[in-house]
Scaffold this motif. Structure first.
Motif, PDB file in Angstrom:
ATOM      1  N   GLU A   1      47.024  41.834  37.854  1.00  0.00           N
ATOM      2  CA  GLU A   1      45.598  42.132  37.699  1.00  0.00           C
ATOM      3  C   GLU A   1      45.361  43.646  37.608  1.00  0.00           C
ATOM      4  O   GLU A   1      44.563  44.104  36.787  1.00  0.00           O
ATOM      5  CB  GLU A   1      44.802  41.540  38.867  1.00  0.00           C
ATOM      6  CG  GLU A   1      43.306  41.757  38.678  1.00  0.00           C
ATOM      7  CD  GLU A   1      42.455  40.759  39.467  1.00  0.00           C
ATOM      8  OE1 GLU A   1      43.041  39.899  40.163  1.00  0.00           O
ATOM      9  OE2 GLU A   1      41.224  40.836  39.380  1.00  0.00           O
TER      10      GLU A   1
ATOM     11  N   LYS B   1      43.665  45.569  34.434  1.00  0.00           N
ATOM     12  CA  LYS B   1      42.468  46.414  34.536  1.00  0.00           C
ATOM     13  C   LYS B   1      42.746  47.822  34.019  1.00  0.00           C
ATOM     14  O   LYS B   1      41.885  48.442  33.382  1.00  0.00           O
ATOM     15  CB  LYS B   1      41.977  46.463  35.980  1.00  0.00           C
ATOM     16  CG  LYS B   1      41.291  45.154  36.379  1.00  0.00           C
ATOM     17  CD  LYS B   1      40.785  45.214  37.794  1.00  0.00           C
ATOM     18  CE  LYS B   1      39.933  43.992  38.105  1.00  0.00           C
ATOM     19  NZ  LYS B   1      39.765  43.817  39.561  1.00  0.00           N
TER      20      LYS B   1
ATOM     21  N   GLU C   1      49.739  32.694  38.243  1.00  0.00           N
ATOM     22  CA  GLU C   1      48.998  33.910  38.580  1.00  0.00           C
ATOM     23  C   GLU C   1      48.305  34.476  37.337  1.00  0.00           C
ATOM     24  O   GLU C   1      47.162  34.940  37.405  1.00  0.00           O
ATOM     25  CB  GLU C   1      49.930  34.967  39.196  1.00  0.00           C
ATOM     26  CG  GLU C   1      49.136  36.181  39.688  1.00  0.00           C
ATOM     27  CD  GLU C   1      50.014  37.235  40.379  1.00  0.00           C
ATOM     28  OE1 GLU C   1      50.987  36.861  41.059  1.00  0.00           O
ATOM     29  OE2 GLU C   1      49.704  38.432  40.229  1.00  0.00           O
TER      30      GLU C   1
ATOM     31  N   ALA D   1      45.173  32.624  36.682  1.00  0.00           N
ATOM     32  CA  ALA D   1      44.107  33.000  37.621  1.00  0.00           C
ATOM     33  C   ALA D   1      43.485  34.348  37.230  1.00  0.00           C
ATOM     34  O   ALA D   1      42.267  34.511  37.263  1.00  0.00           O
ATOM     35  CB  ALA D   1      44.664  33.056  39.046  1.00  0.00           C
ATOM     36  N   VAL D   2      44.336  35.295  36.853  1.00  0.00           N
ATOM     37  CA  VAL D   2      43.815  36.603  36.438  1.00  0.00           C
ATOM     38  C   VAL D   2      42.959  36.447  35.180  1.00  0.00           C
ATOM     39  O   VAL D   2      41.872  37.016  35.071  1.00  0.00           O
ATOM     40  CB  VAL D   2      44.978  37.603  36.193  1.00  0.00           C
ATOM     41  CG1 VAL D   2      44.460  38.897  35.560  1.00  0.00           C
ATOM     42  CG2 VAL D   2      45.702  37.910  37.506  1.00  0.00           C
ATOM     43  N   ASN D   3      43.428  35.640  34.239  1.00  0.00           N
ATOM     44  CA  ASN D   3      42.652  35.416  33.011  1.00  0.00           C
ATOM     45  C   ASN D   3      41.290  34.809  33.317  1.00  0.00           C
ATOM     46  O   ASN D   3      40.292  35.147  32.680  1.00  0.00           O
ATOM     47  CB  ASN D   3      43.429  34.532  32.028  1.00  0.00           C
ATOM     48  CG  ASN D   3      44.396  35.357  31.187  1.00  0.00           C
ATOM     49  OD1 ASN D   3      44.129  36.522  30.877  1.00  0.00           O
ATOM     50  ND2 ASN D   3      45.515  34.763  30.826  1.00  0.00           N
ATOM     51  N   ALA D   4      41.265  33.916  34.302  1.00  0.00           N
ATOM     52  CA  ALA D   4      39.980  33.301  34.662  1.00  0.00           C
ATOM     53  C   ALA D   4      39.024  34.369  35.202  1.00  0.00           C
ATOM     54  O   ALA D   4      37.848  34.402  34.859  1.00  0.00           O
ATOM     55  CB  ALA D   4      40.196  32.197  35.698  1.00  0.00           C
ATOM     56  N   ARG D   5      39.569  35.290  36.010  1.00  0.00           N
ATOM     57  CA  ARG D   5      38.719  36.335  36.592  1.00  0.00           C
ATOM     58  C   ARG D   5      38.264  37.359  35.557  1.00  0.00           C
ATOM     59  O   ARG D   5      37.177  37.911  35.667  1.00  0.00           O
ATOM     60  CB  ARG D   5      39.463  37.053  37.727  1.00  0.00           C
ATOM     61  CG  ARG D   5      39.612  36.199  38.977  1.00  0.00           C
ATOM     62  CD  ARG D   5      39.957  37.038  40.195  1.00  0.00           C
ATOM     63  NE  ARG D   5      41.325  37.554  40.167  1.00  0.00           N
ATOM     64  CZ  ARG D   5      42.393  36.892  40.603  1.00  0.00           C
ATOM     65  NH1 ARG D   5      42.272  35.660  41.084  1.00  0.00           N
ATOM     66  NH2 ARG D   5      43.590  37.429  40.560  1.00  0.00           N
ATOM     67  N   LEU D   6      39.120  37.641  34.568  1.00  0.00           N
ATOM     68  CA  LEU D   6      38.787  38.694  33.609  1.00  0.00           C
ATOM     69  C   LEU D   6      38.264  38.136  32.282  1.00  0.00           C
ATOM     70  O   LEU D   6      38.149  38.875  31.293  1.00  0.00           O
ATOM     71  CB  LEU D   6      40.012  39.573  33.336  1.00  0.00           C
ATOM     72  CG  LEU D   6      40.612  40.282  34.552  1.00  0.00           C
ATOM     73  CD1 LEU D   6      41.827  41.122  34.148  1.00  0.00           C
ATOM     74  CD2 LEU D   6      39.575  41.192  35.236  1.00  0.00           C
TER      75      LEU D   6
END
Ligand code: DGT
Ligand code: ZN
Ligand code: CA
Ligand code: CA
Length: 588
Positions: A367, A371, A407, A410-415
């Motif tokens: 993540e 970013k 993981e 999950a990061v793709n879902a957040r970003l």
């Protein structure tokens, strides 16, 4: 990339061990010097990289190297892990002799260095040169006139080695200097010319030009610049200083009406200058650093251009070649024929296809890397951690890479909507060209990068066959850092690049321009061959930390030096188009 940027080769390790032996010999320590010397020889003679041995079998494997006992094995481990060795550094500090300098002189062994220190007090290259020139070495028993001559010759080469600096390490300094000078009262412009403006992969010295109404004040500010190691010359319109890490910087203040001509002249390259001067001569003109002149009757010179570089080229009937092209490698003819390539621009990359994370030898999480890439204006990255053969980096096997995918999801879902993280790998190419992950896993990845991290010494025939076999795997998308060179540290592997480029064309494999400053691999001449052959390139940072994404600039510079346009670079495309182009199965 292979390991951390500090990753040490057998040559590095052997060199450190050898020097330890020499320092100990100079301190008259018993037995130990020979032990280090033997260990150094054994490491230098290894068929496999010590890093590979260590990756597979840890310190235990290192202890199996002949002549390497427990304590030297630990030293090697420290070197492999950190790129440094505290013991070596403390010895170096204690000893007044610059072994690193003196050992570069061919034919000067530790015994000679020790004697030269004991009998003549010689501590460094400069003192060695002075003594040799004064005939003091020939006078020593066992040396003689011949070895003195040989030493003088060796000094000449030793002075030249390792004297260039990597563009990626120098550009931040260049920009600081430009900004500092631009802020001095009276300065209208300040710009770096020379190889820095041409964005050459290594820079010998920095050449700055300035226009100022008050040259004296600029010169004062320049020689007083923070980080200056020494002032070599301080003149009215020209000064030279040496700054950290040992690079020279020249500053010239030029008159406004000559600025374009001076910029052109000091940008070079020398060969480019010679070629365009000849064109001027053919047109009955004269070109120098002061301007472009028409020579009238009676030899009277009339300036027809000078303040603006573009105007000079225009007056010569040429299009303006980007500085990156100015190597007299065909750009002069292309500029005359109005056929210069439309180069990829510095802001053109949409993503980065080689990024390491803390799953292996990177320092930041997926993540955090995503970013940081966003902050650089990128829309996608591929996470390409190492595979299991590089155990030293904690390389991924099938089980861990599947965990990593969760993981990434999950990061793709957040970003979502801001950044896409692609599932990738930097899969090791094994000795026979087979790969370190099974095809079932490769088939599921968005970006399959492959690279060589071992057996660097194979013959041209075997190395080429090995790499091409990997490229023939239908799941392989990109060959990372194709030649494996590390500037000043490791020569390129012996590859038949024409055959590799032909194989890339045939198999649809992308060749990478690895932008990491000490790699800049591919070199410009190979990039140009790819462009001519229609082989796609990727430009990747090989980031191991969030601070590494700006390295992409140096990859773009290299691409431009290789005449690449945006269409030649797969990751200059938006995500969907990049993916369509990347996958061989897409049938483009
Ligand atoms: P470097 O510093 O080794 O990385 O390479 P450059 O290209 O910056 O070379 P440098 O610093 O020696 O000189 C800067 C420029 O000045 C060079 O690119 C072209 C020009 N120049 C220097 N010496 C000559 C010369 O003898 N003839 C011509 N035509 N141009 C020269
Ligand atoms: Zn690598
Ligand atoms: Ca220069
Ligand atoms: Ca120079």
């Amino acid at each position: 990339m292979a390991l951390r940027p500090t990753a040490s080769t057998n040559r590095d390790i052997a060199e450190m061990l050898r020097q330890i032996g020499e320092y100990l010999a100079m301190q008259k320590v018993a037995f130990k010097p020979r032990a280090y010397e033997k260990a150094a020889e054994a490491v230098a003679g290894l068929e496999e990289e010590a890093s590979d041995l260590y990756a597979k079998g840890g310190v235990k494997a290192l202890r199996e190297i002949p002549g390497v006992g427990a304590s030297i094995a630990e030293h090697i481990e420290e070197i492999l892990k950190t790129g440094r060795l505290a013991y070596y550094e403390s010895l170096k500090k204690e000893t007044p002799v610059r072994l690193d300098e003196l050992s570069r002189v061919e034919g000067l062994g530790p015994k000679s260095v020790e004697r030269l220190y004991r009998e003549l007090g010689i501590r460094n290259l400069k003192e060695l040169e002075a003594a040799a020139k004064a005939g003091k070495i020939a006078a020593l028993a066992g040396f003689g006139k011949k070895s003195e001559e040989k030493i003088l010759k060796g000094i000449g080469f030793a002075k030249g080695a390792g004297q260039r600096f990597m563009l990626g390490h120098i550009m931040p300094k260049v920009r600081e200097i430009e900004a500092m000078l631009a802020a001095v009262p009276g300065v209208e412009r300040a710009i770096a010319a020379g190889s820095a403006r041409r964005r050459k992969e290594t820079v010998g010295d920095i050449d700055i030009l300035a226009i100022s109404s008050d040259p004296g004040t600029v010169m004062e500010a320049f020689v007083a610049m923070p980080g200056t190691l020494s002032v070599i010359a301080h003149g009215a319109t020209k000064s030279s200083i040496k700054i950290r890490p040992g690079i020279n910087v020249d500053l010239r203040v030029v008159p406004k009406e000559s600025y374009g001509a001076a910029l052109n002249y000091f940008t070079g390259s020398k060969d480019h200058n010679v070629a365009i001067r000849q064109i001027a001569v053919k047109k009955g003109l004269k070109l120098n650093e002061y301007g472009l002149f028409k020579v009238g009757p009676g030899g009277k010179e009339v300036r027809i251009a000078g303040d603006d570089e573009r105007e000079i080229y225009a007056r010569l009937g040429m299009d303006w070649p980007a500085p990156e092209l100015r190597e007299n490698a065909g750009e002069v003819q292309a500029a005359l024929a109005h056929r210069l390539p439309k180069l990829i621009e510095y802001g053109d990359l949409k993503g980065d296809l080689q990024v390491q994370t803390d799953w292996t030898d990177g320092t930041a999480s997926i993540e955090a890397m995503a970013k940081a890439a966003m902050a650089q204006g990128l829309a996608y990255i591929a996470v390409t951690d190492h595979t299991k053969r590089l155990a030293m980096t904690h390389g991924l096997d099938e089980v861990r890479i599947r965990k990593q995918w969760k993981e990434i999801d999950a990061v793709n879902a957040r970003l979502a909507g801001k950044m896409t993280v692609l599932k990738g790998t930097e899969c090791d190419i094994l000795k026979d060209g087979s790969l370190d992950l099974p095809d079932e896993v490769l088939a599921k990845l968005d970006v399959v990068g492959v690279s060589v991290h071992s057996f660097f010494g194979l013959s041209r025939k075997d190395q080429t066959a090995r790499v091409i076999r990997a490229m023939e795997n239908p799941y392989v998308d990109i060959l990372f850092h194709p030649t494996c060179r590390i500037i000043d540290r490791r020569p390129p592997i012996d590859l038949d690049m024409d055959a590799v480029i032909a194989a890339a064309k045939r198999t649809g494999t992308v060749l990478e321009i690895d932008a990491y400053p000490d790699r800049t691999d591919l070199r410009d001449e190979y990039i140009r061959k790819c462009v001519e052959a229609g082989v796609q390139l990727s430009i990747d940072s090989d980031a191991h930390a969030i601070a590494h994404f700006p390295y992409l600039e140096y990859g773009i510079a290299q691409a431009r030096r290789g005449w690449a346009s945006r269409d030649d670079v797969v990751n200059a495309r938006p995500l969907a188009k990049m993916r369509a182009r990347l996958k061989k199965s897409a049938g483009w």
